[in-house]
Write a protein that holds these residues in place. Structure first.
Motif, mmCIF file in Angstrom:
data_model
loop_
_atom_site.group_PDB
_atom_site.id
_atom_site.type_symbol
_atom_site.label_atom_id
_atom_site.label_comp_id
_atom_site.label_asym_id
_atom_site.label_seq_id
_atom_site.Cartn_x
_atom_site.Cartn_y
_atom_site.Cartn_z
ATOM 1 N N LEU A 172 1.689 -22.989 6.291
ATOM 2 C CA LEU A 172 1.386 -21.849 5.548
ATOM 3 C C LEU A 172 2.577 -21.286 4.834
ATOM 4 N N HIS A 173 3.350 -21.705 4.297
ATOM 5 C CA HIS A 173 4.534 -21.158 3.777
ATOM 6 C C HIS A 173 4.118 -20.529 2.671
ATOM 7 N N GLN A 174 3.270 -20.942 1.765
ATOM 8 C CA GLN A 174 2.905 -20.099 0.352
ATOM 9 C C GLN A 174 2.253 -18.866 1.016
ATOM 10 N N GLU A 175 1.777 -18.506 2.168
ATOM 11 C CA GLU A 175 1.254 -17.369 2.787
ATOM 12 C C GLU A 175 2.291 -16.328 2.964
ATOM 13 N N MET A 176 3.374 -16.737 3.135
ATOM 14 C CA MET A 176 4.406 -15.991 3.720
ATOM 15 C C MET A 176 5.064 -15.034 2.588
ATOM 16 N N GLN A 177 4.388 -14.213 2.311
ATOM 17 C CA GLN A 177 4.612 -13.065 1.272
ATOM 18 C C GLN A 177 4.467 -11.758 1.355
ATOM 19 N N GLY A 178 4.710 -10.855 0.411
ATOM 20 C CA GLY A 178 4.002 -9.450 0.564
ATOM 21 C C GLY A 178 4.409 -8.824 -0.994
ATOM 22 N N TYR A 179 4.026 -7.495 -0.701
ATOM 23 C CA TYR A 179 4.451 -6.514 -2.070
ATOM 24 C C TYR A 179 5.236 -5.447 -1.952
ATOM 25 N N ILE A 180 5.915 -4.968 -2.867
ATOM 26 C CA ILE A 180 6.504 -3.557 -2.900
ATOM 27 C C ILE A 180 6.032 -2.695 -3.966
ATOM 28 N N ARG A 181 5.729 -1.655 -3.648
ATOM 29 C CA ARG A 181 5.254 -0.869 -4.814
ATOM 30 C C ARG A 181 6.547 -0.034 -5.299
ATOM 31 N N VAL A 182 6.794 -0.058 -6.605
ATOM 32 C CA VAL A 182 8.055 0.969 -7.083
ATOM 33 C C VAL A 182 7.160 2.087 -7.764
ATOM 34 N N SER A 183 7.347 3.340 -7.465
ATOM 35 C CA SER A 183 7.000 4.585 -8.177
ATOM 36 C C SER A 183 7.930 5.006 -9.194
ATOM 37 N N PRO A 184 7.447 5.924 -9.896
ATOM 38 C CA PRO A 184 8.271 6.738 -10.717
ATOM 39 C C PRO A 184 9.244 7.389 -10.059
ATOM 40 N N ALA A 185 10.612 7.717 -10.695
ATOM 41 C CA ALA A 185 11.353 8.537 -10.133
ATOM 42 C C ALA A 185 10.774 9.899 -9.448
ATOM 43 N N SER A 186 10.064 10.356 -10.235
ATOM 44 C CA SER A 186 9.762 11.984 -9.801
ATOM 45 C C SER A 186 8.545 11.913 -8.965
ATOM 46 N N SER A 187 8.071 10.666 -8.468
ATOM 47 C CA SER A 187 6.986 10.639 -7.428
ATOM 48 C C SER A 187 7.104 11.035 -6.092
ATOM 49 N N LYS A 188 6.109 11.741 -5.637
ATOM 50 C CA LYS A 188 6.345 12.173 -4.208
ATOM 51 C C LYS A 188 5.692 11.273 -3.203
ATOM 52 N N VAL A 189 5.358 10.037 -3.368
ATOM 53 C CA VAL A 189 4.913 8.991 -2.503
ATOM 54 C C VAL A 189 5.827 8.684 -1.711
ATOM 55 N N PRO A 190 5.377 9.048 -0.206
ATOM 56 C CA PRO A 190 6.340 8.884 0.850
ATOM 57 C C PRO A 190 6.364 7.451 1.230
ATOM 58 N N LEU A 191 7.893 6.879 1.648
ATOM 59 C CA LEU A 191 8.128 5.683 2.099
ATOM 60 C C LEU A 191 7.280 5.199 3.474
ATOM 61 N N SER A 192 6.530 4.130 3.296
ATOM 62 C CA SER A 192 5.815 3.557 4.305
ATOM 63 C C SER A 192 5.704 2.156 4.054
ATOM 64 N N PHE A 193 5.131 1.696 5.227
ATOM 65 C CA PHE A 193 5.346 0.116 5.244
ATOM 66 C C PHE A 193 4.035 -0.207 6.102
ATOM 67 N N THR A 194 3.288 -1.285 5.853
ATOM 68 C CA THR A 194 2.206 -1.807 6.651
ATOM 69 C C THR A 194 2.267 -3.444 6.836
ATOM 70 N N LEU A 195 1.584 -3.591 8.016
ATOM 71 C CA LEU A 195 1.399 -5.072 8.136
ATOM 72 C C LEU A 195 -0.345 -5.528 8.227
ATOM 73 N N GLY A 196 -0.543 -6.140 7.503
ATOM 74 C CA GLY A 196 -2.121 -6.571 7.376
ATOM 75 C C GLY A 196 -2.756 -5.400 7.416
ATOM 76 N N GLY A 197 -2.459 -4.229 6.910
ATOM 77 C CA GLY A 197 -3.415 -3.070 6.686
ATOM 78 C C GLY A 197 -3.371 -1.890 7.756
#
Ligand SMILES: [Cu+2]
Length: 112
Positions: free
Chosen positions: A80-105
């Motif tokens: 299952l090696h190829q399923e071992m992955q994830g994503y990071i979203r990078v927002s604009p410097a002025s963004s107010k998106v809070p730092l958060s993280f999830t696992l499987g939703g």
């Protein structure tokens, strides 16, 4: 984050902003001594990590644009090696998106 067959935890990170320096501290939680994991982020200037079981290593990454960046295991670890992955979203410097993280939703965003 942690790495164990066959996922990273967390595997979805939001709230990184352009200009941030991001440090990934990745711990390999495998119980078997012969199962290293790798870690890489698309666009990182340095080589990927190789993390032996029980060890923690760090990758510094400075995103150079806004967008979605995949992160992935770079060492073949199981079927299952190829399923071992994830994503990071990078927002604009002025963004107010809070730092958060999830696992499987499952949101693990801290309460405000
Ligand atoms: Cu792997």
């Amino acid at each position: 984050m942690t790495a164990v067959r066959s996922h990273f935890s967390p595997d979805n990170i939001e709230g990184v902003r352009l200009g941030d320096e991001v440090y990934f501290h990745v711990t390999n939680l495998e119980q078997d001594w012969d199962v290293p994991h790798g870690f890489g982020v698309k666009g990182a200037n340095n080589a990927e990590l190789l993390i032996m079981p029980g060890e923690t290593t760090t990758l510094k990454w400075q995103p150079d644009r806004v967008g979605i960046f995949p992160m992935y295991c770079t060492d073949f670890c199981s079927a299952l090696h190829q399923e071992m992955q994830g994503y990071i979203r990078v927002s604009p410097a002025s963004s107010k998106v809070p730092l958060s993280f999830t696992l499987g939703g499952n949101s693990t965003q801290p309460t405000k």
